[in-house]
Design a protein around this motif. Structure first.
Motif, mmCIF file in Angstrom:
data_model
loop_
_atom_site.group_PDB
_atom_site.id
_atom_site.type_symbol
_atom_site.label_atom_id
_atom_site.label_comp_id
_atom_site.label_asym_id
_atom_site.label_seq_id
_atom_site.Cartn_x
_atom_site.Cartn_y
_atom_site.Cartn_z
ATOM 1 N N UNK A 268 75.304 59.956 37.690
ATOM 2 C CA UNK A 268 75.679 58.534 37.386
ATOM 3 C C UNK A 268 77.080 58.991 36.574
ATOM 4 N N UNK B 227 66.748 50.983 44.808
ATOM 5 C CA UNK B 227 66.974 52.416 44.916
ATOM 6 C C UNK B 227 66.546 53.147 46.174
ATOM 7 N N UNK C 71 73.106 45.744 26.681
ATOM 8 C CA UNK C 71 72.051 44.754 27.061
ATOM 9 C C UNK C 71 72.584 44.227 28.472
ATOM 10 N N UNK C 72 71.482 43.816 29.236
ATOM 11 C CA UNK C 72 71.889 43.340 30.797
ATOM 12 C C UNK C 72 72.203 41.690 30.743
ATOM 13 N N UNK D 274 79.691 60.428 38.280
ATOM 14 C CA UNK D 274 80.550 59.734 39.126
ATOM 15 C C UNK D 274 81.472 58.573 38.347
ATOM 16 N N UNK D 275 81.064 58.473 37.018
ATOM 17 C CA UNK D 275 81.987 57.685 36.269
ATOM 18 C C UNK D 275 83.408 57.845 36.187
ATOM 19 N N UNK E 52 68.145 52.963 37.082
ATOM 20 C CA UNK E 52 69.605 52.627 37.018
ATOM 21 C C UNK E 52 70.858 53.283 37.348
ATOM 22 N N UNK F 69 79.987 51.076 37.746
ATOM 23 C CA UNK F 69 80.301 52.445 37.078
ATOM 24 C C UNK F 69 80.672 52.609 35.925
ATOM 25 N N UNK G 174 75.554 45.386 35.073
ATOM 26 C CA UNK G 174 74.469 46.479 35.028
ATOM 27 C C UNK G 174 74.550 47.674 35.979
ATOM 28 N N UNK G 175 75.323 47.229 37.121
ATOM 29 C CA UNK G 175 75.336 48.309 38.193
ATOM 30 C C UNK G 175 76.891 48.834 38.260
ATOM 31 N N UNK H 163 73.311 53.481 40.684
ATOM 32 C CA UNK H 163 74.791 53.596 40.673
ATOM 33 C C UNK H 163 75.300 54.680 41.351
ATOM 34 N N UNK I 140 64.029 47.167 41.019
ATOM 35 C CA UNK I 140 64.926 48.133 41.320
ATOM 36 C C UNK I 140 64.778 49.417 41.960
ATOM 37 N N UNK J 201 68.818 52.281 48.959
ATOM 38 C CA UNK J 201 69.898 52.966 49.072
ATOM 39 C C UNK J 201 69.826 54.505 49.368
#
Lengths: 273, 131
Positions: free
Chosen positions: A196, A128, A18-19, A199-200, B94, B126, B123-124, B98, A124, A131
């Protein structure tokens, strides 16, 4: 209005993080006295924010939410209710009810207001898009720098190296898997991976990763020409205006890796008959 | 938001004509002559599948065999819908954020989220939201 409630409840209660979450007291709205604060009563509920959805549950362990607030087109503001640490979620649509919520303390209230006011999908999407533009510009100015003679000798040797620092990125098959909603939760073992999740893996790196390879310049265009071996129709440069989609960016890099690998393998064959 | 068209909603063999509208991460559907939607689908943790010609389906992670099928007027429209719906989830946004943040940081050494004052948000980060 019907809703795919089972899926919604699943999303609310599944273990995707959850956020924000916590107990809040929610004012009970009486239809005949919507703005009448005197004598208002409150119910303590467990609130969970995921994305642009604010769920609330009777208890923290409840298996289904009792309510859902969609946080689009709303403002979150401090509230002059009789209660301390109160804030309200109000909607542009005047007919929609407001939600008056009360936190346990100053810090909790501030955290909730901050989280909720940035929770919308629209927000959001705005970030995005910004970015995306910034990345385009960064790529362009990098390409421009690369063109200058001083850089060419150092770039040409590093250009052939694996340019994405993520070691786990596999070369894509001919038809790259497109990203889908909730992709990471569906992925089987052979995860080609959205950017994503890949890149983790960078998280542990200590030194800056190598820069993307120098584009082969063609007629001085900042975007460069497609890598050899791929038909121009297939490729879009990652910095071209058409590449607004994250999945296209991802597949572009993937294709380039596939080409680089093939070329490397061919060179290996030639070098070792 | 994707353009409204008239794909047909779920049901065993019966296809009903509906007006369908994508708004943020919800897919609303209407009877063609009504202003209020009959219903909505939340598009999180779902899979959009291109089926036979002109047809796509939506299914959800907890019930993958249950498909909401939609038939479009043309194959082109169908592709547009599939593309739009696959990008329609908050989770997708999301992950995109990221990704871009990380790429920009690698290229420029700067965190692009700082200007928005949201660089510290969990939440952002990595590694956040991995399943």
């Amino acid at each position: 209005m019907k809703l795919n409630e089972r899926s919604v409840a699943h999303y609310a209660t599944c273990d995707s993080p959850a956020d924000h979450a916590g107990f809040l007291r929610k004012r009970v709205e009486r239809h005949h006295h919507p703005a009448h604060h005197h004598g208002a009563s409150y119910q303590r509920r467990w609130f969970v924010l995921k994305g642009n959805l604010l769920f609330y549950f009777e208890e923290r362990e409840s298996r289904e939410p009792v309510g859902l607030v969609v946080l689009e087109g709303c403002t979150v503001e401090l509230c002059e209710a009789a209660e301390e640490f109160a804030f309200a979620i109000r909607f542009d649509d005047a007919g929609a009810r407001a939600y008056v919520l009360v936190a346990d303390g100053q810090a909790a209230m501030e955290a909730w207001v901050k989280a909720l006011s940035r929770a919308s999908f629209d927000y959001m999407r705005l970030v995005v898009r910004e970015l995306e533009k910034q990345l385009e510009e960064a790529c362009k100015s990098l390409a421009a720098c690369r063109k200058s003679p001083q850089k060419s000798s150092s770039s040409s040797s590093s250009g052939r190296k694996r340019h994405l620092s993520n070691p786990a990125l596999q070369p894509l098959q001919e038809k790259p898997t497109t990203l889908e909603n909730g992709y990471s939760t569906w992925s089987s073992a052979g995860c080609v991976a959205g950017g994503a999740t890949c890149t983790d893996h960078d998280g542990g790196q200590t030194k800056p990763p190598p820069l993307p390879p120098r584009r082969r310049s063609a007629a001085g265009s900042a975007t460069g020409s497609p890598a050899p071996g791929l038909s121009p129709a297939m490729l879009e440069s990652p910095v071209s205006p058409e590449t607004v989609c994250f999945s296209k960016l991802h597949s572009w890099y993937g294709q380039e890796i596939a080409v680089l690998r093939r070329e490397w393998q061919e060179r290996q064959k030639r070098g070792h008959p | 938001a994707a353009p409204a068209s008239a794909p047909l909603p779920p049901g065993p063999a019966v296809l009903k004509k509906r007006l369908v509208k994508l708004v943020v991460n919800f897919l609303f559907y209407f009877r063609t002559d009504e202003a209020e939607p009959i219903g909505a689908l939340l598009l999180e943790h779902c899979k959009i599948t291109k089926e036979e010609e002109n047809v796509f389906s939506i299914s959800f992670i907890e019930e993958p065999e249950r498909k909401y099928c939609f038939e479009c007027a043309t194959e082109e429209q169908c592709q547009e819908w599939v593309e739009a719906l696959r990008r329609a989830s908050y989770e997708f946004l999301r992950r995109s954020l990221i990704f871009y943040r990380n790429e920009i940081q690698k290229m420029t050494g700067k965190d692009p989220l700082e200007q928005y004052g949201i660089s510290e948000e969990a939440r952002f980060q990595l590694g956040a939201h991995r399943q």
